[in-house]
Write a protein that holds these residues in place. Structure first.
Motif, short mmCIF file in Angstrom:
data_model
loop_
_atom_site.label_atom_id
_atom_site.label_comp_id
_atom_site.label_asym_id
_atom_site.label_seq_id
_atom_site.Cartn_x
_atom_site.Cartn_y
_atom_site.Cartn_z
N SER A 35 -8.43 0.73 -11.99
CA SER A 35 -7.75 2.03 -12.05
C SER A 35 -6.38 2.02 -11.37
O SER A 35 -5.52 2.84 -11.67
N GLN A 36 -6.17 1.09 -10.45
CA GLN A 36 -4.90 1.10 -9.71
C GLN A 36 -3.77 0.38 -10.46
O GLN A 36 -2.63 0.36 -9.99
N ASN A 47 4.44 3.25 -4.73
CA ASN A 47 3.82 3.87 -5.90
C ASN A 47 4.25 3.21 -7.20
O ASN A 47 4.07 3.75 -8.28
N ASN A 89 0.81 -1.22 0.00
CA ASN A 89 0.00 0.00 0.00
C ASN A 89 0.85 1.27 0.00
O ASN A 89 0.39 2.32 -0.43
#
Ligand code: 5GP
Ligand code: MN
Length: 347
Positions: free
Chosen positions: A135-136, A120, A117
């Protein structure tokens, strides 16, 4: 319409994947907690495939996998987060790309979730679970109408050419497809699954040997636990076409329980014609695990998702509760009437 969407998704996926695999990178391949044959098979195969393009690829999972998967080609190199968290965090922190296989929500990554989490890093998803938030991900091959994640990985490998399919990759993928379909007895939605397996069998070690290595490895304790579960512990609720098996920590210990020993137990009650849903409830370290299986269109995913903090597929799902075994069984009995009608429908 669905076919067109699936085709568009594939075109986009392969276009994006092409850009990633062009130049050497460091990949971290992550699969779900309590890894099964599909998690391990798809992850090992995909990492081995990436290495053919000159990439570095490390596979990691939150906790250890069952012994009957330990023989799989490359399994000894898998990083287990609960045994080597520092190494795993380091791999994750320096990775250029994260590959998420056989799960679609970070909560299913177990102990790896916290680090995942925070990062990036570019994420690639290949998975067959529903309700994916696309979307992730940088790119995703997300399809529910396939037997397994391993089938999707096989499709990716074949897309680049059969020359990338070697013995290790073929063997790992066959384990994934074989275990997620219960030895080709369910979750087969199209002939393509078997067409892919035919190609894999041509390249893998003997299929008979694969089957034996995965399924004929019971300890005496495991087989006796299976017998005990069915003979002494199976509760049959005719009214709900449901069977429940509950096993306490003490009972598991009595049969010298090892990780993976309850694997498959939940499938047996479905052998009865009258049973539509089977539930295995086991007491683990501080938690209660529930395993659900069903026949036809009765969705255990919905049930597991609504009441048991879990989910999965229409015919196979899991969930977790943090309460006593008794309370878990109480809840299960409480929710059954809501599903009575659906459980008694044919189809
Ligand atoms: P099992 O009963 O073998 O543990 O799990 C059956 C299937 O349900 C697995 O293939 C997995 O996809 C899914 N599953 C198991 N546990 C969970 C869970 O806690 N959450 C979700 N979303 N899926 C689960
Ligand atoms: Mn799977």
């Amino acid at each position: 319409m669905q076919i067109i969407l699936a085709k568009m998704q594939r075109e986009q996926f392969f276009e994006a994947l092409d850009t990633v695999i062009q130049s050497p990178k460091r990949f971290a391949v992550v699969s779900h907690v309590n890894p099964d044959g599909d998690a391990i098979g798809s992850s090992l195969a995909f990492a081995q495939f990436l290495k053919k393009f000159g990439h570095e690829a490390e596979v990691m999972v939150s906790n250890d996998f069952p012994d009957f998967l330990a023989w799989m080609p490359g399994a000894c190199n898998i990083h287990i987060y609960d045994k080597a968290s520092e190494t795993c965090d380091q791999i994750l922190n320096v990775a250029d790309v994260l590959v998420i296989l056989d799960f679609n929500h970070s909560s299913r990554s177990g102990l790896i979730q916290e680090t995942l989490n925070k990062l990036n890093t570019k994420k690639i998803l290949i998975d067959h679970h529903r309700d994916t938030d696309l979307s992730q991900f940088f790119c995703a091959l997300s399809e529910t109408n396939v037997s397994s994640t391993s089938e999707l990985v096989a499709e990716v490998v074949m897309h680049y050419g059969e020359q990338y399919l070697d013995e290790s990759i073929a063997t790992n993928l066959l384990v994934g497809i074989m275990t997620d379909t219960g030895s080709f007895s369910h979750s087969i939605y199209h002939s393509e699954t078997l067409a892919i397996c035919a190609k894999l069998i041509d390249k893998s070690i003997s299929y008979n040997q694969i089957h034996q290595l995965v399924y004929d490895t019971f300890s005496e304790g495991r087989l006796r636990l299976l017998g005990y579960s069915i003979s002494n512990k199976m509760e049959v609720l005719d009214e709900y076409a449901t069977a429940i098996i509950a096993l306490s920590k003490e009972e598991l210990a009595q049969f010298n329980y090892q990780v993976g020993d309850t694997e498959g137990v939940v499938n047996f009650p479905l052998n009865m014609k009258k049973i539509r849903m089977s539930v295995l409830v086991t007491e683990r370290q501080g938690i209660i695990r529930l395993s659900f299986r069903s026949k036809g269109n009765f969705s255990v995913h919905e049930l597991a998702n609504k009441y048991f903090n879990g989910g999965g597929h229409t015919n196979a799902a899991g969930g977790t509760l943090t309460c006593s075994l008794e309370k878990a069984l109480e809840l299960l009995h409480q929710v059954l009437p809501e599903y009575k009608e659906k459980l008694n429908q044919i189809g």
